[in-house]
Design an enzyme around this catalytic site. Structure first.
Site, PDB file in Angstrom:
ATOM      1  N   ASN A   9       4.219   8.295   6.889  1.00  0.00           N
ATOM      2  CA  ASN A   9       4.321   6.911   7.353  1.00  0.00           C
ATOM      3  C   ASN A   9       5.126   6.138   6.306  1.00  0.00           C
ATOM      4  O   ASN A   9       4.624   5.861   5.223  1.00  0.00           O
ATOM      5  CB  ASN A   9       2.903   6.332   7.492  1.00  0.00           C
ATOM      6  CG  ASN A   9       2.891   4.851   7.795  1.00  0.00           C
ATOM      7  OD1 ASN A   9       3.918   4.252   8.084  1.00  0.00           O
ATOM      8  ND2 ASN A   9       1.708   4.258   7.727  1.00  0.00           N
ATOM      9  N   TRP A  10       6.362   5.837   6.658  1.00  0.00           N
ATOM     10  CA  TRP A  10       7.228   5.163   5.689  1.00  0.00           C
ATOM     11  C   TRP A  10       6.908   3.665   5.556  1.00  0.00           C
ATOM     12  O   TRP A  10       7.437   2.998   4.680  1.00  0.00           O
ATOM     13  CB  TRP A  10       8.705   5.354   6.070  1.00  0.00           C
ATOM     14  CG  TRP A  10       9.266   6.672   5.614  1.00  0.00           C
ATOM     15  CD1 TRP A  10       8.557   7.802   5.307  1.00  0.00           C
ATOM     16  CD2 TRP A  10      10.651   7.006   5.403  1.00  0.00           C
ATOM     17  NE1 TRP A  10       9.410   8.808   4.922  1.00  0.00           N
ATOM     18  CE2 TRP A  10      10.704   8.349   4.968  1.00  0.00           C
ATOM     19  CE3 TRP A  10      11.851   6.303   5.546  1.00  0.00           C
ATOM     20  CZ2 TRP A  10      11.906   9.003   4.665  1.00  0.00           C
ATOM     21  CZ3 TRP A  10      13.050   6.948   5.256  1.00  0.00           C
ATOM     22  CH2 TRP A  10      13.077   8.278   4.813  1.00  0.00           C
ATOM     23  N   LYS A  11       6.092   3.146   6.461  1.00  0.00           N
ATOM     24  CA  LYS A  11       5.751   1.705   6.439  1.00  0.00           C
ATOM     25  C   LYS A  11       7.036   0.875   6.379  1.00  0.00           C
ATOM     26  O   LYS A  11       8.025   1.257   6.984  1.00  0.00           O
ATOM     27  CB  LYS A  11       4.802   1.421   5.269  1.00  0.00           C
ATOM     28  CG  LYS A  11       3.583   2.351   5.283  1.00  0.00           C
ATOM     29  CD  LYS A  11       2.502   1.955   4.310  1.00  0.00           C
ATOM     30  CE  LYS A  11       1.343   2.938   4.430  1.00  0.00           C
ATOM     31  NZ  LYS A  11       0.218   2.592   3.564  1.00  0.00           N
ATOM     32  N   HIS A  93      -3.119   1.251  12.601  1.00  0.00           N
ATOM     33  CA  HIS A  93      -3.179   1.420  11.147  1.00  0.00           C
ATOM     34  C   HIS A  93      -3.920   0.228  10.540  1.00  0.00           C
ATOM     35  O   HIS A  93      -3.798  -0.891  11.035  1.00  0.00           O
ATOM     36  CB  HIS A  93      -1.756   1.519  10.583  1.00  0.00           C
ATOM     37  CG  HIS A  93      -1.739   1.916   9.140  1.00  0.00           C
ATOM     38  ND1 HIS A  93      -1.985   1.014   8.134  1.00  0.00           N
ATOM     39  CD2 HIS A  93      -1.556   3.108   8.543  1.00  0.00           C
ATOM     40  CE1 HIS A  93      -1.948   1.652   6.974  1.00  0.00           C
ATOM     41  NE2 HIS A  93      -1.684   2.927   7.200  1.00  0.00           N
ATOM     42  N   GLU A  95      -3.354  -1.552   8.096  1.00  0.00           N
ATOM     43  CA  GLU A  95      -2.490  -2.680   7.719  1.00  0.00           C
ATOM     44  C   GLU A  95      -2.180  -3.552   8.930  1.00  0.00           C
ATOM     45  O   GLU A  95      -2.058  -4.768   8.814  1.00  0.00           O
ATOM     46  CB  GLU A  95      -1.221  -2.154   7.035  1.00  0.00           C
ATOM     47  CG  GLU A  95      -1.546  -1.661   5.623  1.00  0.00           C
ATOM     48  CD  GLU A  95      -0.646  -0.559   5.103  1.00  0.00           C
ATOM     49  OE1 GLU A  95       0.420  -0.302   5.688  1.00  0.00           O
ATOM     50  OE2 GLU A  95      -1.037   0.068   4.090  1.00  0.00           O
ATOM     51  N   GLU A 163      -8.583   7.155   7.760  1.00  0.00           N
ATOM     52  CA  GLU A 163      -8.004   6.576   6.555  1.00  0.00           C
ATOM     53  C   GLU A 163      -8.937   5.504   5.988  1.00  0.00           C
ATOM     54  O   GLU A 163      -8.943   4.364   6.478  1.00  0.00           O
ATOM     55  CB  GLU A 163      -6.655   5.929   6.875  1.00  0.00           C
ATOM     56  CG  GLU A 163      -5.629   6.872   7.446  1.00  0.00           C
ATOM     57  CD  GLU A 163      -4.217   6.352   7.201  1.00  0.00           C
ATOM     58  OE1 GLU A 163      -3.475   7.039   6.491  1.00  0.00           O
ATOM     59  OE2 GLU A 163      -3.882   5.269   7.686  1.00  0.00           O
ATOM     60  N   GLY A 169      -2.982   3.566  -0.655  1.00  0.00           N
ATOM     61  CA  GLY A 169      -2.097   2.986  -1.666  1.00  0.00           C
ATOM     62  C   GLY A 169      -2.765   2.663  -2.983  1.00  0.00           C
ATOM     63  O   GLY A 169      -2.190   1.966  -3.822  1.00  0.00           O
ATOM     64  N   SER A 208      -3.831   7.897  -0.114  1.00  0.00           N
ATOM     65  CA  SER A 208      -3.518   8.426  -1.450  1.00  0.00           C
ATOM     66  C   SER A 208      -3.427   9.949  -1.511  1.00  0.00           C
ATOM     67  O   SER A 208      -3.794  10.548  -2.522  1.00  0.00           O
ATOM     68  CB  SER A 208      -4.513   7.898  -2.486  1.00  0.00           C
ATOM     69  OG  SER A 208      -4.365   6.485  -2.637  1.00  0.00           O
ATOM     70  N   GLY A 229       1.429   8.076   3.135  1.00  0.00           N
ATOM     71  CA  GLY A 229       2.275   6.906   2.975  1.00  0.00           C
ATOM     72  C   GLY A 229       3.280   7.110   1.856  1.00  0.00           C
ATOM     73  O   GLY A 229       4.315   7.750   2.020  1.00  0.00           O
ATOM     74  N   GLY A 230       2.953   6.574   0.690  1.00  0.00           N
ATOM     75  CA  GLY A 230       3.872   6.567  -0.449  1.00  0.00           C
ATOM     76  C   GLY A 230       4.507   7.922  -0.757  1.00  0.00           C
ATOM     77  O   GLY A 230       5.712   8.004  -1.029  1.00  0.00           O
TER      78      GLY A 230
END
Ligand code: PGA
Length: 248
Positions: A9-11, A93, A95, A163, A169, A208, A229-230
């Site tokens: 997930n590049w967000k 998600h 977010e 999640e 993150g 994470s 993600g990251g």
């Protein structure tokens, strides 16, 4: 047997220059033994899909509208994602739940739209830190799962991503026992509601996930892969996570 899935997930990260990472990932993983998915920002979806179309990497959106078309400035429909090359879409998600007020009912409606539009819905659920600390995790996950996953969900068209909000993150992850407990609970709920189809639905862990912890997380029973993600932004990070999943 559920086929494992490594999803990125590049967000709100990435411009055209970052597509070199996708090319590097394809070069390093010509014949993966797990499913691979990248969900870039909408602006990159079509270009990324052009790059991945002859590879093992699928692409997806990060959200879609519950309606097919109309006066919804800034929104994107399932059909538009598909037209841009997507086969998956991330929905609900944390977010989006936090930043855009997405309720279970909204996520449910979006998931129905995605599924009927021919996309695979990756439906996200997970508890906040307060909920974890007050012992509410299993109940929260149960409410989100029953409220967000539509009756049309099948093993082929739906993936669940567990999640924990506090793990996203932050570099913190639950203990392996906590991950195992929630995944087992989700599996029981899916089987109770969907029978055989619920047995086949993949349940990813997200929050994470890094090359350094991927092997231990993927060894947990009922973990069918990860939503990353990251660490999905660079081939040098996502590549080892894919390898860890292949070896799990
Ligand atoms: P993270 O994000 O891997 O950067 O923690 C995971 C996610 O939000 O899907």
């Amino acid at each position: 047997m559920r086929r494992k899935l490594a999803a990125g997930n590049w967000k709100m990260n990435g411009t055209a220059a970052d597509l070199t990472e996708v090319k590097a990932l394809i070069a390093a993983n010509p014949t993966p033994t797990v499913d691979l998915l990248l969900c870039p920002p909408a602006t990159l979806l079509s270009r990324m899909s052009d790059i991945t179309k002859d590879s093992a990497i699928a692409t997806g959106g990060q959200d879609c509208h519950m309606n097919g078309k109309g006066a919804h400035t800034g929104d994107i429909s399932a059909a538009m994602l598909k037209d841009a090359g997507a086969t998956y879409v991330i929905l609900g998600h944390s977010e989006r739940r936090a930043d855009h007020g997405e309720t279970d009912a909204i996520v449910h409606a979006k998931s129905e739209a995605a599924i009927s539009g021919g996309l695979i819905a990756v439906i996200c659920i997970g508890e906040t830190l307060d909920e974890r600390e007050s012992g509410a995790t299993l109940g929260v996950v149960e409410t989100q799962l029953s409220g967000s996953v539509p009756a049309t969900a099948t093993a082929a068209n739906t993936v669940i991503a567990y999640e924990p909000v506090w793990a996203i993150g932050t570099g913190k992850i639950p203990t392996l026992e906590q991950i195992a407990e929630v995944h087992a609970h989700i599996r029981t709920l899916l089987v109770t509601r969907f029978g055989e189809e619920g047995q086949g639905m993949r349940v990813l862990y997200g929050g994470s996930v890094k090359p350094s912890n991927a092997t231990e997380i993927f060894a947990v029973e009922d973990v069918d892969g990860a939503l990353v993600g990251g660490a999905s932004l660079k081939a040098a990070d996502f590549g080892p996570i894919i390898t860890a999943l292949e070896n799990a």
